[in-house]
Design a protein around this motif. Structure first.
Motif, PDB file in Angstrom:
ATOM      1  N   GLY A   1       0.788  -1.226   0.000  1.00 12.72           N
ATOM      2  CA  GLY A   1       0.000   0.000   0.000  1.00 12.72           C
ATOM      3  C   GLY A   1       0.818   1.273   0.000  1.00 12.72           C
ATOM      4  O   GLY A   1       0.256   2.366  -0.073  1.00 12.72           O
TER       5      GLY A   1
ATOM      6  N   SER B   1      -1.609  -1.691   4.297  1.00 15.16           N
ATOM      7  CA  SER B   1      -2.220  -2.931   4.745  1.00 15.16           C
ATOM      8  C   SER B   1      -1.154  -3.986   4.978  1.00 15.16           C
ATOM      9  O   SER B   1      -0.054  -3.914   4.415  1.00 15.16           O
ATOM     10  CB  SER B   1      -3.220  -3.445   3.702  1.00 15.16           C
TER      11      SER B   1
ATOM     12  N   HIS C   1      -4.415  -2.687   9.181  1.00 16.93           N
ATOM     13  CA  HIS C   1      -4.292  -1.521   8.318  1.00 16.93           C
ATOM     14  C   HIS C   1      -3.731  -0.341   9.099  1.00 16.93           C
ATOM     15  O   HIS C   1      -3.884  -0.247  10.321  1.00 16.93           O
ATOM     16  CB  HIS C   1      -5.664  -1.139   7.746  1.00 16.93           C
TER      17      HIS C   1
END
Length: 123
Positions: free
Chosen positions: A7, A20, A79
């Protein structure tokens, strides 16, 4: 536990990113999770922590109010939502898993690490 972080990317100052971390292997929900980062020429530092249940979180002062850590034990993911990014947030971000009872604020408290994902914030 195998961890894979993703990410990261290039974003302008003031922008947002969602990192993530996907976990596989041993029971993900048995571990607390953390995010750390390492900027060029600097030591790795703690960013955020979340308990196995997700009920408790802690953040480094440098990111407090700009980051939110969350986890989904059903999907074996954690996350890190980052907003209002600053150039000083530029670093490789690592997710890590540690067993209950360890020092979550220190990288010594974690047994498993992802490979890292690079976040670059341009001014």
């Amino acid at each position: 536990v195998q961890l894979q972080a993703y990410g990261g990317g290039l974003v302008q100052a003031g922008g947002s990113l969602r990192l993530s971390c996907a976990a596989s292997g041993r029971s993900f929900s048995n571990y607390f999770m953390g995010w750390f980062r390492q900027a060029p020429g600097k030591e790795r530092e703690f960013v955020a922590y979340i308990t196995w249940s997700g009920a408790t979180t802690y953040y480094a002062d440098s990111v407090k109010g700009r980051c939110t850590i969350s986890r989904d034990n059903a999907k074996n993911t954690v996350h890190l939502e980052m907003s209002n990014l600053k150039p000083e947030d530029t670093a490789i971000y690592y997710c890590a898993a540690g067993p209950h009872g360890r020092a979550w604020y220190s990288d010594l408290g974690y047994d498993y690490w992802g490979q890292g994902t690079l976040v670059t914030v341009s001014s």
